[in-house]
Design a protein around this motif. Structure first.
Motif, mmCIF file in Angstrom:
data_model
loop_
_atom_site.group_PDB
_atom_site.id
_atom_site.type_symbol
_atom_site.label_atom_id
_atom_site.label_comp_id
_atom_site.label_asym_id
_atom_site.label_seq_id
_atom_site.Cartn_x
_atom_site.Cartn_y
_atom_site.Cartn_z
ATOM 1 N N ALA A 1 30.957 -100.993 18.221
ATOM 2 C CA ALA A 1 31.785 -101.061 18.857
ATOM 3 C C ALA A 1 31.376 -100.967 20.599
ATOM 4 O O ALA A 1 30.570 -99.894 20.076
ATOM 5 C CB ALA A 1 32.675 -100.349 18.576
ATOM 6 N N ARG A 2 31.651 -101.256 21.908
ATOM 7 C CA ARG A 2 31.015 -100.715 22.689
ATOM 8 C C ARG A 2 32.149 -100.365 23.522
ATOM 9 O O ARG A 2 30.890 -99.438 24.229
ATOM 10 C CB ARG A 2 30.000 -101.936 23.114
ATOM 11 C CG ARG A 2 29.081 -103.185 22.740
ATOM 12 C CD ARG A 2 27.558 -101.880 22.985
ATOM 13 N NE ARG A 2 26.667 -102.815 22.167
ATOM 14 C CZ ARG A 2 26.533 -102.123 20.203
ATOM 15 N NH1 ARG A 2 27.492 -101.068 19.804
ATOM 16 N NH2 ARG A 2 25.100 -102.498 20.090
ATOM 17 N N ASP A 3 32.939 -99.814 23.932
ATOM 18 C CA ASP A 3 33.577 -99.589 24.717
ATOM 19 C C ASP A 3 35.295 -98.264 23.868
ATOM 20 O O ASP A 3 35.324 -98.298 22.585
ATOM 21 C CB ASP A 3 34.377 -100.618 25.972
ATOM 22 C CG ASP A 3 35.453 -102.059 25.025
ATOM 23 O OD1 ASP A 3 35.994 -101.612 23.873
ATOM 24 O OD2 ASP A 3 35.036 -102.593 25.826
ATOM 25 N N ASP A 4 36.050 -98.342 24.987
ATOM 26 C CA ASP A 4 36.790 -97.381 24.145
ATOM 27 C C ASP A 4 37.373 -98.624 23.929
ATOM 28 O O ASP A 4 37.853 -97.718 22.607
ATOM 29 C CB ASP A 4 37.641 -96.803 25.579
ATOM 30 C CG ASP A 4 37.008 -95.906 26.431
ATOM 31 O OD1 ASP A 4 35.810 -95.070 25.918
ATOM 32 O OD2 ASP A 4 37.360 -95.705 27.527
ATOM 33 N N LYS A 5 38.093 -99.236 23.949
ATOM 34 C CA LYS A 5 38.963 -100.172 22.765
ATOM 35 C C LYS A 5 38.867 -100.406 21.397
ATOM 36 O O LYS A 5 39.074 -100.358 20.536
ATOM 37 C CB LYS A 5 39.848 -100.938 23.629
ATOM 38 C CG LYS A 5 41.020 -101.297 24.822
ATOM 39 C CD LYS A 5 41.287 -102.137 25.612
ATOM 40 C CE LYS A 5 42.086 -101.681 26.369
ATOM 41 N NZ LYS A 5 42.685 -103.555 27.199
ATOM 42 N N ALA A 6 37.560 -101.029 21.213
ATOM 43 C CA ALA A 6 36.822 -101.391 20.314
ATOM 44 C C ALA A 6 36.543 -100.116 19.824
ATOM 45 O O ALA A 6 36.624 -100.120 18.420
ATOM 46 C CB ALA A 6 35.535 -101.763 20.803
ATOM 47 N N TYR B 1 37.774 -88.559 24.774
ATOM 48 C CA TYR B 1 37.451 -87.440 24.631
ATOM 49 C C TYR B 1 36.382 -87.656 23.323
ATOM 50 O O TYR B 1 34.700 -86.975 23.101
ATOM 51 C CB TYR B 1 37.984 -86.038 23.969
ATOM 52 C CG TYR B 1 38.679 -85.725 25.379
ATOM 53 C CD1 TYR B 1 37.890 -84.701 26.025
ATOM 54 C CD2 TYR B 1 39.973 -85.774 25.040
ATOM 55 C CE1 TYR B 1 38.735 -84.326 26.721
ATOM 56 C CE2 TYR B 1 41.222 -85.108 25.943
ATOM 57 C CZ TYR B 1 40.615 -84.725 27.055
ATOM 58 O OH TYR B 1 40.803 -84.006 27.924
ATOM 59 N N TYR B 2 36.471 -88.617 22.431
ATOM 60 C CA TYR B 2 35.685 -88.796 21.187
ATOM 61 C C TYR B 2 33.927 -89.299 21.604
ATOM 62 O O TYR B 2 33.118 -89.195 21.129
ATOM 63 C CB TYR B 2 35.831 -89.537 20.114
ATOM 64 C CG TYR B 2 37.390 -88.964 19.778
ATOM 65 C CD1 TYR B 2 37.985 -87.766 19.875
ATOM 66 C CD2 TYR B 2 37.417 -89.114 17.832
ATOM 67 C CE1 TYR B 2 39.190 -87.318 19.168
ATOM 68 C CE2 TYR B 2 38.573 -88.950 17.416
ATOM 69 C CZ TYR B 2 38.996 -87.517 17.850
ATOM 70 O OH TYR B 2 40.240 -86.384 16.831
ATOM 71 N N ARG B 3 34.296 -90.626 22.107
ATOM 72 C CA ARG B 3 32.918 -90.957 22.714
ATOM 73 C C ARG B 3 32.541 -89.928 23.936
ATOM 74 O O ARG B 3 30.496 -90.123 23.533
ATOM 75 C CB ARG B 3 33.583 -92.649 23.642
ATOM 76 C CG ARG B 3 32.703 -92.873 24.018
ATOM 77 C CD ARG B 3 32.988 -94.410 24.930
ATOM 78 N NE ARG B 3 32.254 -95.533 25.329
ATOM 79 C CZ ARG B 3 33.003 -95.723 26.276
ATOM 80 N NH1 ARG B 3 33.610 -96.245 26.865
ATOM 81 N NH2 ARG B 3 31.764 -96.848 26.283
ATOM 82 N N ARG B 4 32.636 -88.457 24.179
ATOM 83 C CA ARG B 4 31.834 -88.328 25.091
ATOM 84 C C ARG B 4 31.398 -87.455 24.331
ATOM 85 O O ARG B 4 29.863 -86.464 24.156
ATOM 86 C CB ARG B 4 33.088 -87.332 26.024
ATOM 87 C CG ARG B 4 32.428 -86.258 27.063
ATOM 88 C CD ARG B 4 31.221 -87.080 28.046
ATOM 89 N NE ARG B 4 32.735 -88.047 28.984
ATOM 90 C CZ ARG B 4 33.637 -87.617 29.635
ATOM 91 N NH1 ARG B 4 33.605 -86.749 30.266
ATOM 92 N NH2 ARG B 4 33.868 -89.065 30.003
ATOM 93 N N ALA B 5 32.164 -86.409 23.206
ATOM 94 C CA ALA B 5 31.825 -85.644 22.170
ATOM 95 C C ALA B 5 30.350 -86.410 21.621
ATOM 96 O O ALA B 5 29.944 -85.874 21.558
ATOM 97 C CB ALA B 5 32.861 -85.391 21.630
ATOM 98 N N ALA B 6 30.863 -87.486 21.189
ATOM 99 C CA ALA B 6 29.525 -88.442 20.368
ATOM 100 C C ALA B 6 28.228 -88.420 21.641
ATOM 101 O O ALA B 6 26.704 -88.263 21.052
ATOM 102 C CB ALA B 6 29.744 -89.951 20.003
ATOM 103 N N GLU B 7 28.320 -88.723 22.288
ATOM 104 C CA GLU B 7 27.764 -88.270 23.616
ATOM 105 C C GLU B 7 26.924 -87.797 23.517
ATOM 106 O O GLU B 7 25.441 -86.964 23.875
ATOM 107 C CB GLU B 7 27.601 -89.034 25.342
ATOM 108 C CG GLU B 7 27.455 -90.771 24.987
ATOM 109 C CD GLU B 7 28.650 -90.906 25.921
ATOM 110 O OE1 GLU B 7 29.493 -91.782 26.284
ATOM 111 O OE2 GLU B 7 29.411 -90.155 26.572
#
Lengths: 86, 344
Positions: free
Chosen positions: B11-16, B31-37
């Motif tokens: 999964a590469r982007d928000d939607k995926a 928010y979740y994607r940012r937390a992983a970063e």
């Protein structure tokens, strides 16, 4: 989480009521959908469970239904049009 | 945790990412994607697509029991939590209220608007409790014992040297005379472990050159100095100069009394303050822009203070950030020559 786990009825202590007309008046951070800034919609649901910092009952993520789309906002990003924002 | 696995699976982007996890609103998945970063498990490539880091790969290939330990390690390695944990540790069994956590984190980190500070602190507190690093005692958050499965964590320290080894400022001369006159009553302890053995009610003075935001002092006190003395001792931080913000932070977030020879009042020493008459508003804006180009984490205090041996990092970056590559207002790449390069 998200709309699937949203509460679709009024919650005592929540900043709005379901069905309230609201306008997006500001964005608190860059995760918000900027395309909705200035747009008007209706409160569709409250979401407390996704772990984004919500507090029950006064600070939910608020799902807002626009014409064909839904997006979530924090309470300070929304105002009732009657509050002088229309 | 699902976000990291989703990115590892492609999964590469928000939607995926949202499709892989399911049921997420667009903002929540951001928010979740940012937390992983923030935790170092994922990063963005040049196309803004998410990719897993080596830590993310290790996480994705681990079984669920190991995943928990890796997640705890990532949290403990995060700079914000490395500030937060000593603060909680210093609170002992009493713990800290959410208001106290908000005040502290707001003083030592950039968390955005007040409403977002409350939410972020709520999230951080939730993470600590969920991971077993803290527990709630009523409305207070109390640091718990680390789970046995937590692997070795590298604890970064970026504080300025807290003990300058030379000074000859005139302001010290009077104090030096007073000290000389009381020489017989003063004992010097070079070995820090001897401090703990000092008699009850001893006044212990630590010396620093500058208290800027106070975050480094608070961090150093809570992580290193607090463990040196007993609760009956009276610790004090003596600084050559200090900002009101820094003094307040040290007083509020530590048990130290603060004494400084020179208080750097905002009106006079914060050159970004609109009430400061040193620069015109245009000059202030230009300074702000240039300093931001040279190091956005270092310029918030607007200080123009330097010592003969080095410049503090609360001073404007244009004074001390030597050799920094930056892009000027015309889009050209340049290297900055500082007047008083900072020495570490």
């Amino acid at each position: 989480m998200g709309a699937r786990d949203g509460i679709y009825h009024d919650v005592s202590g929540a900043p709005f009521k379901i069905g309230d007309s609201v306008k997006v008046v500001s964005l608190s951070d860059d995760t918000a959908d900027a395309e909705f800034l200035g747009q008007q919609g209706k409160v569709l649901y409250f979401e407390y469970s996704c772990g984004c910092g919500q507090t029950f009952p006064n600070d939910p993520m608020i799902g807002v239904q626009f014409a064909e789309q839904t997006a979530e906002f924090w309470k300070e990003e929304l105002a009732r049009p009657s509050d002088g924002h229309d | 945790m699902g976000t990291i696995d989703a990115v590892a699976r492609g999964a590469r982007d928000d939607k995926a990412i949202a499709a892989a996890i399911g049921g997420l609103d667009a903002r929540q998945r951001r928010y979740y994607r940012r937390a992983a970063e923030v935790l170092g498990f994922t990063a963005r490539d040049a196309n803004h697509h998410s990719i897993v880091t080596p830590a993310g790969k290790e996480f994705a290939s681990a079984d669920s029991a190991v995943k928990q330990g890796l997640f705890v390690r990532a949290v403990l390695s995060n700079p914000l939590f490395q500030r937060l944990l000593p603060f909680l540790e210093a609170k002992g069994a009493t713990g800290a209220t959410r208001d106290e956590l908000e005040l502290f984190l707001n003083a030592v980190a950039e968390l955005g608007a007040a409403s977002m500070v409350e939410r972020r602190v709520s999230s951080y507190q939730g993470w600590l409790v969920k991971l077993g690093l803290a527990k709630m005692a009523g409305r207070r958050c109390v640091l718990d014992h680390l789970p046995a499965a937590v692997p070795l964590v590298r604890y970064e320290s970026d504080e300025e040297p807290i003990f300058p080894n030379r000074y000859d400022l005139k302001e010290y001369q009077e104090q030096a005379q007073r000290v000389a006159s009381k020489q017989e009553a003063i004992e010097y302890y070079v070995e820090p472990w001897k401090v703990a053995g000092l008699p009850s009610n001893s006044r212990i003075v630590f010396v620093d050159d500058l208290i800027g935001t106070g975050s480094q002092s608070v961090d150093y006190i809570n992580r290193k100095l607090s463990s040196l003395f007993a609760s009956s001792h009276r610790p004090c931080l003596f600084s050559v100069c200090a900002t009101p913000t820094g003094i307040e932070a040290v007083k509020q977030y530590s048990t130290f009394e603060v004494i400084c020879a020179m208080e750097l009042e905002e009106l006079v020493f914060n050159h970004y303050d609109e009430r400061n008459a040193t620069f015109t508003s245009t000059e202030r804006k230009n300074l702000h822009d240039l300093n931001e180009r040279l190091g956005q984490n270092f310029f918030v205090m607007g200080l123009l203070v330097a010592f003969y041996y080095s410049s503090p990092d609360n001073t404007m970056p244009l004074i001390w950030r030597d050799g920094i590559q930056y892009t000027d207002a015309d889009g050209r790449e340049n290297s900055w020559f500082a007047l008083l390069p900072r020495k570490s």
